[in-house]
Design a protein around this motif. Structure first.
Motif, mmCIF file in Angstrom:
data_model
loop_
_atom_site.group_PDB
_atom_site.id
_atom_site.type_symbol
_atom_site.label_atom_id
_atom_site.label_comp_id
_atom_site.label_asym_id
_atom_site.label_seq_id
_atom_site.Cartn_x
_atom_site.Cartn_y
_atom_site.Cartn_z
ATOM 1 N N UNK A 20 0.862 -1.222 -0.021
ATOM 2 C CA UNK A 20 0.125 0.012 0.075
ATOM 3 C C UNK A 20 0.971 1.399 0.152
ATOM 4 N N UNK A 21 1.978 0.975 0.912
ATOM 5 C CA UNK A 21 2.931 2.208 0.888
ATOM 6 C C UNK A 21 3.517 2.574 -0.536
ATOM 7 N N UNK A 22 3.967 1.628 -1.175
ATOM 8 C CA UNK A 22 4.337 1.744 -2.496
ATOM 9 C C UNK A 22 3.591 2.340 -3.580
ATOM 10 N N UNK A 23 2.119 1.927 -3.477
ATOM 11 C CA UNK A 23 1.194 2.735 -4.195
ATOM 12 C C UNK A 23 1.306 4.251 -4.174
ATOM 13 N N UNK A 24 1.546 4.660 -3.121
ATOM 14 C CA UNK A 24 1.593 6.136 -3.013
ATOM 15 C C UNK A 24 3.090 6.604 -3.040
ATOM 16 N N UNK A 25 4.118 5.828 -3.202
ATOM 17 C CA UNK A 25 5.423 6.177 -3.234
ATOM 18 C C UNK A 25 6.091 6.202 -2.312
ATOM 19 N N UNK A 26 5.906 5.727 -1.057
ATOM 20 C CA UNK A 26 6.460 5.502 -0.004
ATOM 21 C C UNK A 26 7.109 4.197 0.183
ATOM 22 N N UNK A 82 -4.535 6.625 -6.629
ATOM 23 C CA UNK A 82 -3.369 6.177 -5.704
ATOM 24 C C UNK A 82 -4.093 5.545 -4.512
ATOM 25 N N UNK A 83 -4.897 6.540 -3.795
ATOM 26 C CA UNK A 83 -5.511 6.005 -2.738
ATOM 27 C C UNK A 83 -6.395 4.863 -2.596
ATOM 28 N N UNK A 84 -7.121 4.746 -3.976
ATOM 29 C CA UNK A 84 -7.946 3.259 -3.918
ATOM 30 C C UNK A 84 -6.684 2.135 -4.156
ATOM 31 N N UNK A 85 -5.778 2.567 -4.603
ATOM 32 C CA UNK A 85 -4.779 1.259 -5.138
ATOM 33 C C UNK A 85 -4.277 0.811 -3.674
ATOM 34 N N UNK A 86 -4.094 1.904 -2.931
ATOM 35 C CA UNK A 86 -3.342 1.548 -1.304
ATOM 36 C C UNK A 86 -4.357 0.774 -0.883
ATOM 37 N N UNK A 87 -5.672 1.287 -0.736
ATOM 38 C CA UNK A 87 -6.564 0.352 0.234
ATOM 39 C C UNK A 87 -6.693 -1.032 -0.562
#
Length: 239
Positions: A71-77, A190-195
């Motif tokens: 999930x972090x990777x989905x927003x670049x973390x 990106x938020x949906x991908x993280x979830x």
């Protein structure tokens, strides 16, 4: 109401469980990363009391840690840390304060995002006891623990120099506390991908994207951003 997120270099997000950051602030994090900020996640538990399927209990912590990393990777973390506290039994004691202060001194963030330590009576489901305990411990770690050289001297002896955080951002706050809304329209996917990465928690929620969109739309409307999607916070100057 302030809607801009400003310029800064580093942020630390401290939450109780895997997926907390993604429900509460993944869009904001994605916008900060896109603007060039470095963001670190610190998750106090491994979510071992969560889940909705037959996954063996002993496998849940590793599963949920892996989900949070995805999930972090989905927003670049890419920097995700786990403190290993027991899910459902978190208290804002000195040990937790010390552990969080250590991470603050190590990361040296300009901003910290965490849970509100207050009960949100209008949306009680967001005020999990672990959330409130982590919020209280982070508040104490930000002020005074992380900046006070004489608090937890063992940290200083180990080379963790004092650090003053400039801003504390609290999610899940009672509505009357909210003073910052962040437009995350461009970060919604990106938020949906993280979830979606938290499959053990969200795979059974087939209407989750619509529910999240409705929530973010209402949040944006309440804060004068009609037609947009927003996450909202109680922001305190802690410099």
């Amino acid at each position: 109401m302030t809607t801009s997120s400003g310029r800064f270099q580093r942020a630390l997000v401290v939450t109780a469980h895997p997926d907390d950051v993604d429900f509460g602030s993944a869009g904001t994090v994605a916008s900060w990363v896109a603007a060039g900020a470095d963001v670190t996640y610190c998750i106090c538990t491994s979510g071992d009391a969560g889940g909705f399927d037959s996954t063996p209990r002993e496998d849940v912590p590793r599963l949920r840690q892996n989900e949070q990393r995805a999930a972090a990777a989905a927003v670049g973390v890419t920097d995700v840390r786990f403190l290993g506290y027991q899910d459902g039994q978190v208290v804002a004691d000195l040990r937790l304060r010390r552990d969080i202060a250590k991470v603050i001194r190590d990361v040296r963030p300009d901003r910290v995002i965490t849970h509100s330590p207050e009960i949100n009576w209008a949306h009680l489901a967001v005020s999990h006891p672990d959330h409130r305990a982590v919020g209280e411990a982070v508040l104490a770690a930000v002020y005074p623990d992380a900046r006070n050289a004489f608090a937890f001297p063992e940290l200083l002896e180990a080379g963790f120099e004092p650090w003053t955080v400039g801003e504390l951002w609290m999610s899940e706050s009672p509505e009357e506390r909210i003073n910052r809304a962040v437009d995350i329209t461009d970060q919604f996917n990106a938020k949906l991908a993280a979830l979606a990465a938290h499959r053990s928690q969200t795979a059974h929620l087939t209407d989750l994207p619509d529910r999240i969109r409705r929530h973010l739309t209402r949040t944006a409307e309440r804060h004068g951003m009609t037609g947009r999607l927003a996450e909202a916070f109680h922001v305190v100057d802690t410099s």
